[in-house]
Design an enzyme around this catalytic site. Structure first.
Site, PDB file in Angstrom:
ATOM      1  CD  GLU A  80      -3.001  -1.029   0.231  1.00  0.00           C
ATOM      2  OE1 GLU A  80      -3.163   0.066  -0.363  1.00  0.00           O
ATOM      3  OE2 GLU A  80      -3.684  -2.043   0.003  1.00  0.00           O
ATOM      4  NE  ARG A  90     -17.232  -3.272   1.908  1.00  0.00           N
ATOM      5  CZ  ARG A  90     -17.350  -4.574   2.111  1.00  0.00           C
ATOM      6  NH1 ARG A  90     -18.519  -5.164   2.030  1.00  0.00           N
ATOM      7  NH2 ARG A  90     -16.276  -5.313   2.391  1.00  0.00           N
ATOM      8  CB  CYS A 143      -6.381  -3.038   6.398  1.00  0.00           C
ATOM      9  SG  CYS A 143      -6.541  -4.809   6.641  1.00  0.00           S
ATOM     10  CG  HIS A 166      -4.587  -5.066   1.743  1.00  0.00           C
ATOM     11  ND1 HIS A 166      -4.811  -3.718   1.735  1.00  0.00           N
ATOM     12  CD2 HIS A 166      -5.383  -5.577   2.728  1.00  0.00           C
ATOM     13  CE1 HIS A 166      -5.710  -3.423   2.683  1.00  0.00           C
ATOM     14  NE2 HIS A 166      -6.065  -4.534   3.299  1.00  0.00           N
TER      15      HIS A 166
END
Ligand code: PCA
Length: 212
Positions: A80, A90, A143, A166
């Protein structure tokens, strides 16, 4: 001996496994480039995950921290680039909390950049025939939360590098047409990411840009 901290997450969102936890467990106690790897598992919980990460950093005083998480649906290993100061969940975390549009650190900067040599890591993985690419968003769930908390903590520790990677689902988590990677390939990829991070001072200047 110098230490490298590798963290993974417990399973979340109804899954029974999380490859990031299994990679951290597999690497615990290994020696890579003369460093001892400490593997640790973080809860998939807002707030508590950062508190535990900080405890591990205080206790082990690592020279490098690589936090790992599962990004189901991605086909490759994705270092990332950036952590943003936003929690916007979410789904609920593992204690049922679901923050919407919340700052992680009230007066913190909007974002932090990874201090891992992310381009060099992707290049090294490609050289060994592994699928990898830079990701420009770690999302807005736990994360990204831990990634932001990590980079905010490392601001007070010059010389300690850190970032987030990830990883895809394991084959056992998906139906046949969905992307996944075997655990042993993911372990090998993170070993390479550690090796490259301790041996590469300046990142490669090649584009990892995407048009969308
Ligand atoms: N993946 C989630 C949180 C824990 C994990 O392994 C995420 O991408 O935010």
């Amino acid at each position: 001996m110098k230490t490298v901290l590798v963290t993974g997450f417990e399973p979340f969102g109804g899954e029974r496994r999380n490859p990031s936890q299994e990679i951290a467990a597999a690497l615990h106690g290994r020696k890579i480039c003369g460093r001892t790897i400490v593997g640790a598992v973080l809860p998939c919980v807002f707030g508590q995950s950062i508190a535990e990460l900080r405890r591990h950093i205080r206790r082990h005083q690592p020279e490098l921290v690589i936090a790992l998480g599962q990004a189901g649906g991605r086909p490759d290993i994705t270092p990332e680039r950036i952590a943003i100061n936003v929690d916007d969940a979410r789904i609920a975390d593992n204690t049922g909390r679901q923050p919407i549009d919340r700052r992680i650190v009230r007066r913190g900067p909007a974002a932090f950049l990874s201090t891992l040599p992310i381009k060099a890591i992707v290049a090294a993985l490609h050289e060994r025939g592994m699928a990898a690419s830079i990701s420009n968003s770690a999302g807005t769930f736990v994360c990204n939360h831990v990634f932001y908390g990590l980079m905010s903590t490392l601001r007070g520790r010059p010389g300690v590098r850190g970032g987030f990677v990830h990883v895809p689902f394991l084959p056992e988590q998906v139906k046949r047409s969905e992307p996944s990677l075997p655990l042993r390939s993911m372990i090998a990829a993170i070993e390479i990411a550690i090796e490259v991070s301790v041996t590469t001072r300046r990142d490669h200047r090649v584009t990892g840009g995407k048009t969308q």
